[in-house]
Write a protein that holds these residues in place. Sequence first.
Motif: not given
Length: 253
Positions: A70-88
Motif C-alpha cells: 500500500r505504501a507504493i500505491g498498490t490497488k488490489f483489485d487488478a485495476t492498477g497499471s502495475g509497476s516493475n517490482i522486486l520483493i526480496t
Amino acid sequence: MATAGTKPSTMRAVQYTGYGGGAAALKKSGGLAEYVAASESITIARPAGISAADAAGLPLAGFTALQALRAIGTKFDATGSGSNILITAGSGGIGTYAVQLAKLGNHNVTATCGARNLEVIANIGADELLDYKIPEGAALKNSSGKKYDYIVNITSNGKWSTFKPALNCPGRVVDIASNFWNFVASILTFFSKKKLSIMIASMEKEDLRFLLDLMKEGKLKTVVDSRHPFEKVADAWEKSMSGHATGKVIVEM
C-alpha cells in the motif's frame, strides 16, 4: 511462526486460533499458550471455509506485506497499471504474502529466494525469480535487464548500495527489515528521486479483515512450511528462527 487450534480463544500478533483470532501488543509475549487475552478492537472471528492453519499465518506477516505494498500505491483489485517490482526474501512468511498481493495489484513481480524454493514461489505468481546465492541474483539483475520501479526489502542483509543501481529513476525502496546503513540512506535520500523509506507495520483490524476476505475468495493463501504439535514447539521455534522456512511455521494446539 503461528499457532492454530480448535479452541475458542484469542491469540497475539502472529497467531490465529481455530475459532477466532487477532493480535495483541507486540511488546507482550505468551502467545504460545492455550488461552491468551487480546483486545477485542484487534480481534475478529475466523470466517467459515478458512482453515485454522491458513488464518494462523496472517498476522503479523500478512498485514506487513499488505502495508508495504500500500505504501507504493498498490490497488488490489487488478485495476492498477502495475509497476516493475522486486520483493526480496520472497519465500519467507512475509514474502509469500507479498508476492501474491503484488500480483493482485497487477505488478510485474520479481522475487529473490534460494534455489530450492524457486518452483514454490513461481506457483504463487512471481513472474521472475532470482537465486540470491548466484552473482546475478545477488546483484538483483533480472533476465530482461529492466530496472525496478519499487523494491520491497524483507531481508536484513539488503543494502542500499545494491538497491540503488537496480532502481529506475524515480524509484523507491520500501524497507521493512532495516539495518543501520539503510536507516542512514533513508535520511540521505529523502529528497532524492531514488529513495529508501523505512516502514514499520502497525496492527490494523481492518487490514486483517481485508486479508481474510481475500483468502475467503481464494485470492490469497498461506504457504505452510511445516506443522508441529504443541509438544514439539521447540522444534517449531528452531525452524522459524533458522531463517530457512518456506512460508509459515505452524504450531497446532
